[in-house]
Design a protein around this motif. Structure first.
Motif, mmCIF file in Angstrom:
data_model
loop_
_atom_site.group_PDB
_atom_site.id
_atom_site.type_symbol
_atom_site.label_atom_id
_atom_site.label_comp_id
_atom_site.label_asym_id
_atom_site.label_seq_id
_atom_site.Cartn_x
_atom_site.Cartn_y
_atom_site.Cartn_z
ATOM 1 N N TYR A 204 0.834 -1.204 0.000
ATOM 2 C CA TYR A 204 0.000 0.000 0.000
ATOM 3 C C TYR A 204 0.873 1.261 0.000
ATOM 4 C CZ TYR A 204 -3.159 3.653 1.628
ATOM 5 O OH TYR A 204 -3.863 4.821 1.766
ATOM 6 N N ILE A 205 1.860 1.264 0.881
ATOM 7 C CA ILE A 205 2.729 2.444 0.974
ATOM 8 C C ILE A 205 3.569 2.609 -0.284
ATOM 9 C CG2 ILE A 205 4.648 3.477 2.248
ATOM 10 C CD1 ILE A 205 3.527 2.190 4.775
ATOM 11 N N SER A 206 4.103 1.504 -0.817
ATOM 12 C CA SER A 206 4.943 1.590 -2.019
ATOM 13 C C SER A 206 4.136 2.072 -3.223
ATOM 14 C CB SER A 206 5.575 0.231 -2.327
ATOM 15 O OG SER A 206 4.578 -0.727 -2.644
ATOM 16 N N LYS A 208 1.765 4.212 -3.126
ATOM 17 C CA LYS A 208 1.622 5.660 -2.986
ATOM 18 C C LYS A 208 2.840 6.414 -3.534
ATOM 19 C CE LYS A 208 -2.359 6.117 -0.885
ATOM 20 N NZ LYS A 208 -3.468 6.914 -1.447
ATOM 21 N N LEU A 209 4.009 5.747 -3.527
ATOM 22 C CA LEU A 209 5.233 6.412 -3.990
ATOM 23 C C LEU A 209 5.359 6.440 -5.517
ATOM 24 C CD1 LEU A 209 7.823 4.869 -1.499
ATOM 25 C CD2 LEU A 209 6.959 7.203 -1.483
ATOM 26 N N ARG A 210 4.617 5.573 -6.198
ATOM 27 C CA ARG A 210 4.854 5.361 -7.627
ATOM 28 C C ARG A 210 4.725 6.631 -8.464
ATOM 29 N NH1 ARG A 210 1.608 -0.330 -8.733
ATOM 30 N NH2 ARG A 210 2.861 -1.604 -7.324
ATOM 31 N N ARG A 211 3.652 7.355 -8.274
ATOM 32 C CA ARG A 211 3.407 8.516 -9.120
ATOM 33 C C ARG A 211 4.520 9.555 -8.989
ATOM 34 N NH1 ARG A 211 -2.149 12.129 -9.121
ATOM 35 N NH2 ARG A 211 -1.616 13.444 -10.909
ATOM 36 N N ASN A 212 4.903 9.847 -7.750
ATOM 37 C CA ASN A 212 5.954 10.841 -7.535
ATOM 38 C C ASN A 212 7.293 10.386 -8.088
ATOM 39 O OD1 ASN A 212 4.368 12.770 -6.314
ATOM 40 N ND2 ASN A 212 4.624 11.920 -4.270
ATOM 41 N N ILE A 213 7.614 9.110 -7.871
ATOM 42 C CA ILE A 213 8.896 8.589 -8.362
ATOM 43 C C ILE A 213 8.947 8.650 -9.880
ATOM 44 C CG2 ILE A 213 10.336 6.527 -8.551
ATOM 45 C CD1 ILE A 213 9.400 5.732 -5.763
ATOM 46 N N ARG A 214 7.858 8.265 -10.534
ATOM 47 C CA ARG A 214 7.838 8.249 -12.002
ATOM 48 C C ARG A 214 7.968 9.658 -12.563
ATOM 49 N NH1 ARG A 214 3.553 7.763 -16.023
ATOM 50 N NH2 ARG A 214 4.386 6.731 -17.852
ATOM 51 N N ARG A 215 7.260 10.598 -11.957
ATOM 52 C CA ARG A 215 7.337 11.988 -12.408
ATOM 53 C C ARG A 215 8.757 12.534 -12.225
ATOM 54 N NH1 ARG A 215 3.971 16.479 -13.444
ATOM 55 N NH2 ARG A 215 5.433 18.112 -14.060
ATOM 56 N N SER A 216 9.397 12.124 -11.143
ATOM 57 C CA SER A 216 10.767 12.591 -10.875
ATOM 58 C C SER A 216 11.731 12.109 -11.944
ATOM 59 C CB SER A 216 11.227 12.103 -9.495
ATOM 60 O OG SER A 216 10.430 12.650 -8.481
ATOM 61 N N LYS A 271 13.457 10.309 -3.467
ATOM 62 C CA LYS A 271 12.195 9.567 -3.471
ATOM 63 C C LYS A 271 12.419 8.068 -3.678
ATOM 64 C CE LYS A 271 9.507 13.514 -5.112
ATOM 65 N NZ LYS A 271 8.734 14.112 -6.225
ATOM 66 N N SER A 272 13.348 7.739 -4.590
ATOM 67 C CA SER A 272 13.614 6.329 -4.871
ATOM 68 C C SER A 272 14.288 5.630 -3.698
ATOM 69 C CB SER A 272 14.500 6.197 -6.118
ATOM 70 O OG SER A 272 13.864 6.753 -7.242
ATOM 71 N N SER A 273 15.124 6.389 -2.961
ATOM 72 C CA SER A 273 15.875 5.784 -1.852
ATOM 73 C C SER A 273 15.004 5.466 -0.647
ATOM 74 C CB SER A 273 17.012 6.727 -1.420
ATOM 75 O OG SER A 273 16.485 7.946 -0.926
ATOM 76 N N MET A 274 13.764 5.912 -0.648
ATOM 77 C CA MET A 274 12.870 5.616 0.479
ATOM 78 C C MET A 274 12.427 4.164 0.489
ATOM 79 S SD MET A 274 10.502 9.036 0.297
ATOM 80 C CE MET A 274 9.398 8.485 1.606
ATOM 81 N N PHE A 275 12.506 3.489 -0.668
ATOM 82 C CA PHE A 275 11.933 2.150 -0.761
ATOM 83 C C PHE A 275 12.773 1.104 -0.030
ATOM 84 C CE2 PHE A 275 10.691 -1.859 -2.623
ATOM 85 C CZ PHE A 275 9.323 -1.725 -2.765
ATOM 86 N N ARG A 276 14.083 1.109 -0.249
ATOM 87 C CA ARG A 276 14.922 0.056 0.335
ATOM 88 C C ARG A 276 14.895 0.074 1.874
ATOM 89 N NH1 ARG A 276 18.723 -3.386 -1.642
ATOM 90 N NH2 ARG A 276 20.263 -4.167 -0.168
ATOM 91 N N PRO A 277 15.036 1.252 2.533
ATOM 92 C CA PRO A 277 14.927 1.248 3.995
ATOM 93 C C PRO A 277 13.577 0.727 4.479
ATOM 94 C CG PRO A 277 15.882 3.302 3.243
ATOM 95 C CD PRO A 277 15.411 2.588 2.035
ATOM 96 N N PHE A 278 12.518 1.009 3.710
ATOM 97 C CA PHE A 278 11.200 0.514 4.102
ATOM 98 C C PHE A 278 11.154 -1.015 4.037
ATOM 99 C CE2 PHE A 278 6.802 -0.612 2.904
ATOM 100 C CZ PHE A 278 6.173 -0.195 4.078
ATOM 101 N N VAL A 279 11.798 -1.589 3.019
ATOM 102 C CA VAL A 279 11.867 -3.055 2.903
ATOM 103 C C VAL A 279 12.656 -3.637 4.076
ATOM 104 C CG1 VAL A 279 12.782 -4.964 1.529
ATOM 105 C CG2 VAL A 279 11.584 -3.076 0.404
ATOM 106 N N ARG A 324 15.050 -6.207 -4.243
ATOM 107 C CA ARG A 324 15.450 -6.108 -5.652
ATOM 108 C C ARG A 324 14.284 -5.662 -6.525
ATOM 109 N NH1 ARG A 324 18.677 -10.890 -5.231
ATOM 110 N NH2 ARG A 324 16.955 -12.071 -6.134
ATOM 111 N N LEU A 325 13.082 -6.153 -6.198
ATOM 112 C CA LEU A 325 11.907 -5.749 -6.953
ATOM 113 C C LEU A 325 11.643 -4.252 -6.785
ATOM 114 C CD1 LEU A 325 9.440 -8.734 -6.379
ATOM 115 C CD2 LEU A 325 10.476 -8.036 -8.545
ATOM 116 N N GLY A 326 11.962 -3.731 -5.581
ATOM 117 C CA GLY A 326 11.832 -2.296 -5.363
ATOM 118 C C GLY A 326 12.776 -1.529 -6.265
ATOM 119 N N MET A 327 14.041 -1.989 -6.323
ATOM 120 C CA MET A 327 15.003 -1.347 -7.218
ATOM 121 C C MET A 327 14.615 -1.555 -8.672
ATOM 122 S SD MET A 327 18.701 -1.992 -5.370
ATOM 123 C CE MET A 327 18.515 -3.763 -5.184
#
Length: 610
Positions: A204-206, A208-216, A271-279, A324-327
């Motif tokens: 759910y949280i990941s 929410k990040l998709r739109r911002n990461i893609r736009r970036s 924005k992208s670096s937020m995913f790995r710490p969350f994992v 890895r899937l996050g990256m």
């Protein structure tokens, strides 16, 4: 994180010069159709390279899934618990062999996915470059060379990681995760549910990040395009910059563009670096649940110690592919941002279209007609108004007039770099829109004032007009236009490297090479667009006889201001604001004492003043 540059991109006035660019970020959902289109470039290798990579991946993945069961359920719960040393020894040897098999599988996987990826990148770049080569002049009128370069180089390079590792690794991680989940539920459904309860929250949280990461990442591509555009412009115009002592101002421009590029990367990486710490946090929560609930189940004899150990192995393995899937998702977003820009170019159709039933203009005679031709570069800029003219076969025609009168536009329409807005341009009675583009252009040579010399040798540059010409034919063409003398004086003669844009040659020498190139092509129609403007008077006198030989038997269109260049033309058309004011021979127009007479008189007055 690197220190933020002092300039704020929102207030940087120097970026105003890039307002013309068509690059812009767009808000779109993830385009699966576009992704499938991208994956079609893998299809040519789907029967050889891809199967080997997938089989190697499956071997190494299956080994990794089997080993934890052998260690936990077999080694601990059976061999160690039963104190069966011979069986335990065989098991250890078997696990070692499996790891060797996994190593071999990984070697083949890495080798073949990289071969696959490099081939796909090669094909995609070749396809894009070939397509751009065929686009009309209007396409290049609205885009800088740097922005086109960024699509062909940087944007395609950003897909490299996706094709060299992403596709097969994505499949490997999906197989790994599916296998782990199935095994965990088989071993202990209660413990599996307890450990995986964190997954819905994580997804759910990941999401929410998709739109911002893609736009970036879209913004990163746009800023890189602007940076490359400015670099290309600055390097090409370095002599002008230094001549006017504008190095400081140019550096400020670059600082502004570079700052925006820096900030776009900074935002995207944050924005992208937020995913790995969350994992990793999810992994920590899962580990706590495993220890707490797993210990409870062991104490209640619901599971054995070997099952707990097996779960520990799989838990460590589970979050690795998730990470890895996050990256991979970040790579996918970068790839989507790049592929949008690549396919934008690939979807661009030439404004000058070729009909499916277009005819080949074989053995062109060179009779040219303009039938009520009107042409506009845009709605507000009409370049030609209802032009009617005729250029007979073998006739030398001159087009004269002030800058912006429409001379070069007429030449561009004859070469079919553009199509008329109204009316028709005909050669030998055939509307150029009914003829194939290649058959028209292969029989027309154009010599421009700002001639382009490619990196390479003198011989290669002249042979560009006719790739099949022999060395002797190249030399003969050079002799006819008077280029052979200066070429022979060079250290390596015709094999002299001219460097980028022919920097070792003078403007006049470059122009002579373009004459030789045009002659070697043996065209039926020759267009000289201010072709003698860069040649000094002495050189011009020398090539007048060569020009007579060059023009003999050909229809020639000469755009020039010099009286010496145009006075011997069979017909002279005088243009003003896209209209023909008068036409005739030099003597006829002088007798009329009209616009041509005034132009000639003004030129003589200027020469007298000098």
């Amino acid at each position: 994180m690197a220190k933020r540059p002092k300039h704020e991109p929102e207030t940087n006035k120097h970026l105003d010069r890039f307002k013309y660019t068509k690059d812009q970020a767009v808000e779109k959902p993830f385009n699966w159709a576009q992704m499938w289109r991208l994956l079609k470039y893998v299809k040519p290798y789907s029967k050889k390279l891809l199967p080997i990579a997938i089989i190697a991946m499956l071997v190494s993945t299956i080994v990794r899934l089997v080993v934890p069961i052998l260690i936990g359920k077999v080694a601990i719960d059976i061999a160690i618990k039963g104190q069966d040393v011979p069986f335990l020894t065989k098991l250890v040897i078997g696990i070692f062999i499996l790891y060797l098999l996994s190593y071999v599988g990984n070697v083949f996987r890495i080798k073949y996915v990289n071969i696959l990826g490099q081939n796909v990148i090669y094909d995609l770049r070749q396809h894009l470059f070939s397509h751009v080569q065929r686009l009309s002049h209007r396409f290049f009128d609205t885009r800088s060379a740097g922005s086109i370069l960024v699509r062909i180089m940087n944007d395609i390079n950003s897909l490299q990681e996706l094709f060299t590792n992403g596709i097969v690794n994505l499949l490997m991680d999906v197989v790994m995760l599916t296998g782990i989940v199935v095994i965990l539920f088989v071993l202990s459904p209660k413990l599996a549910i307890a450990i995986l309860v964190i997954l819905p929250i994580m997804f759910y949280i990941s999401t929410k990040l998709r739109r911002n990461i893609r736009r970036s990442w879209q913004d990163v591509r746009i800023q890189q395009s602007k940076l490359n555009s400015h670099l290309n412009e600055s390097i090409q115009g370095i002599r002008i910059t230094q001549s006017f002592s504008q190095e400081k101002e140019n550096t400020e421009y670059f600082d502004g563009v570079n700052t925006d590029n820096f900030n776009s990367w900074d935002r995207a990486i944050k924005k992208s670096s937020m995913f790995r710490p969350f994992v990793e946090m999810s992994n920590a929560i899962g580990t706590v649940i495993l220890i707490a609930f797993g210990a409870y189940l062991i104490l209640n004899n619901s599971i054995e110690i070997g099952t707990f150990v097996t779960f520990s192995f799989y838990l460590g393995m589970f979050w690795e592919p998730i990470s890895r899937l996050g990256m991979m998702y970040n790579q996918l977003l970068m790839a989507m941002a790049a592929s949008e820009r690549i396919f934008e170019f690939l979807d661009e159709e030439p404004n000058v279209e070729e009909k499916s039933d277009a005819v080949n203009l074989k053995d062109m005679k060179g009779h040219i007609e303009f039938d009520h031709v009107q042409f506009a570069y845009d709605e507000k800029r009409i370049a030609l108004h209802d032009i009617n003219l005729e250029m007979k076969q073998g006739e030398t025609v001159a087009l004269v007039g002030h800058t912006g009168s429409g001379k070069s536009t007429i030449a561009n329409l004859i070469s079919r770099f553009y199509d008329p807005t109204k009316g028709a341009v005909k050669i030998d009675g055939v509307d150029l829109r009914d003829a194939t583009i290649d058959s028209v252009r292969q029989q027309i040579s154009v010599v421009l004032q700002d001639t382009f010399i490619f990196s390479g040798t003198i011989m290669e540059n002249i042979r560009f007009g006719n790739p099949n010409a022999s060395d002797e034919e190249v030399i003969e063409a050079s002799k006819v236009v008077g280029a052979d003398d200066f070429i022979q004086r060079l250290n390596n003669g015709y094999e002299t490297e001219v460097e980028e844009r022919g920097n070792i040659l003078s403007a006049g020498e470059r122009q002579l090479l373009s004459f030789a190139r045009a002659l070697l092509a043996n065209p039926k129609i020759l267009i000289l667009d201010e072709a003698t403007a860069s040649i000094d008077t002495e050189t011009e006198v020398m090539i007048q006889e060569a020009l007579r030989k060059l023009l003999k038997g050909r229809t020639a269109i000469m755009i020039a201001h010099r009286l010496s260049t145009i006075r011997e033309a069979d017909n002279i058309f005088v243009l003003e604001n896209g209209k023909i004011l008068e036409n005739g021979s030099h003597n006829e127009l002088m007798d009329q004492k009209g616009e041509y007479y005034e132009l000639v008189k003004a030129q003589f007055q200027m020469l007298d003043a000098i």
